[in-house]
Design an enzyme around this catalytic site. Sequence first.
Site, PDB file in Angstrom:
ATOM      1  N   GLN A 128       0.825  -1.208   0.000  1.00 38.59           N
ATOM      2  CA  GLN A 128       0.000   0.000   0.000  1.00 38.59           C
ATOM      3  C   GLN A 128       0.864   1.265   0.000  1.00 38.59           C
ATOM      4  O   GLN A 128       0.492   2.298   0.549  1.00 38.59           O
ATOM      5  CB  GLN A 128      -0.933   0.001   1.214  1.00 38.59           C
ATOM      6  N   SER A 129       1.991   1.202  -0.660  1.00 37.83           N
ATOM      7  CA  SER A 129       2.928   2.327  -0.688  1.00 37.83           C
ATOM      8  C   SER A 129       2.326   3.556  -1.378  1.00 37.83           C
ATOM      9  O   SER A 129       1.926   3.492  -2.549  1.00 37.83           O
ATOM     10  CB  SER A 129       4.205   1.917  -1.417  1.00 37.83           C
ATOM     11  N   ASN A 130       2.296   4.676  -0.662  1.00 40.71           N
ATOM     12  CA  ASN A 130       1.874   5.933  -1.267  1.00 40.71           C
ATOM     13  C   ASN A 130       2.874   6.372  -2.337  1.00 40.71           C
ATOM     14  O   ASN A 130       2.492   6.911  -3.377  1.00 40.71           O
ATOM     15  CB  ASN A 130       1.769   7.025  -0.202  1.00 40.71           C
TER      16      ASN A 130
END
Length: 373
Positions: free
Chosen positions: A102-104
């Site tokens: 879920q890396s921004n």
Amino acid sequence: MGNSVQETWPEFEFLSKKPYFPPSWAAHLNPVPSHIFSLGHFPTPIHKWNLPNLPRNTEVYVKRDDLSGMQLSGNKVRKLEFLVAEAVAEGADCIITIGGVQSNHCRASAVAAKYLNLDCYLILRTSKDLVDKDPGLTGNLLVERLAGARIDLVSEEDYARVGRVELTNILREKLLSEGRKPYVIPMGGSTSLATWGYIEAVGEIQQQLHKGNGGATFDDIVVACGSGCTAAGLALGSRLSGLGAEVHAYSVWGEPDYFYEYAQGLLDGLEAGVRSRDIVNIKDAKGLGYAINTAKELKFVKEIAEATGIILDPVYSGKAAYEMMRDMADDPAKWEGRRVLFIHTGGLLSFFDKADAVAPFVANCRRMDIHEY
């Protein structure tokens, strides 16, 4: 209609690479970027944040870098403006980067790449139970997949065993063998070049202070620390510009000593001539671990949203604000009478992955009673 958009609306600003001119107080750093892409909506607004239970005469303001544009990309936009300019200058036709599932940063990179007609390859870390399964369309994954990013999943165990640098090198070599021209962006987009994003942001803050507050300034700047680049840029900018704010960075994974060392590497890469430990105060805010929240942390984020209308993400700004408020409660004298600027670095989309955990705090929905009609 024979006219192009540019001919019809000459004031329309097309996305293009532009020469970069640093603030005068940072012009001695080396190297200075030659170009930049204007990807974000800047300046982002600053407004007073009416947080509850502040120490006496303490004022907190929030800089809304969560509103920086490019599909809610937060602080990542400021870094990518410099990184993608270098990628284009080097003739890249694709970018590679790496992060959590879920890396921004990975989501922002996928969007920035498509702005510039580049392909994007993402290496995303997930659990060994999910590495062979479709990762779904929750949160950041939805945007990445809509934007056409190519995703390779790697288990947390393999990530730790092989290492993020070697993993990106493996993919880079594969793409080179296929005739591609990849540009590698490290985890979080954290390089000495990307540090210019928040050096530049300090100049933006100064301009906003000059226009809106008649010379007033900030005593403290507070920010989440996930890779060290944003904190390093803010701290260096505050020191060089004369803003003079003390920078407090709350680390959401890893130990402060790691981030002091990493930030020092970024500063040395700019020949800044300063020690990271002299310009930034890094404190541990990881709690149970990266992207893992306690019920108290999630409840805090809900209470702040309900009290002020500002949604903090649970991974970065939520943990930083939680620890800032704990600091203020534990040592109010330290903060009393201070003007504090909190940098909201974005990350709203990662909240969707926490829906089940936050559900107990938002049970405020019911069927409307219309029986009397």
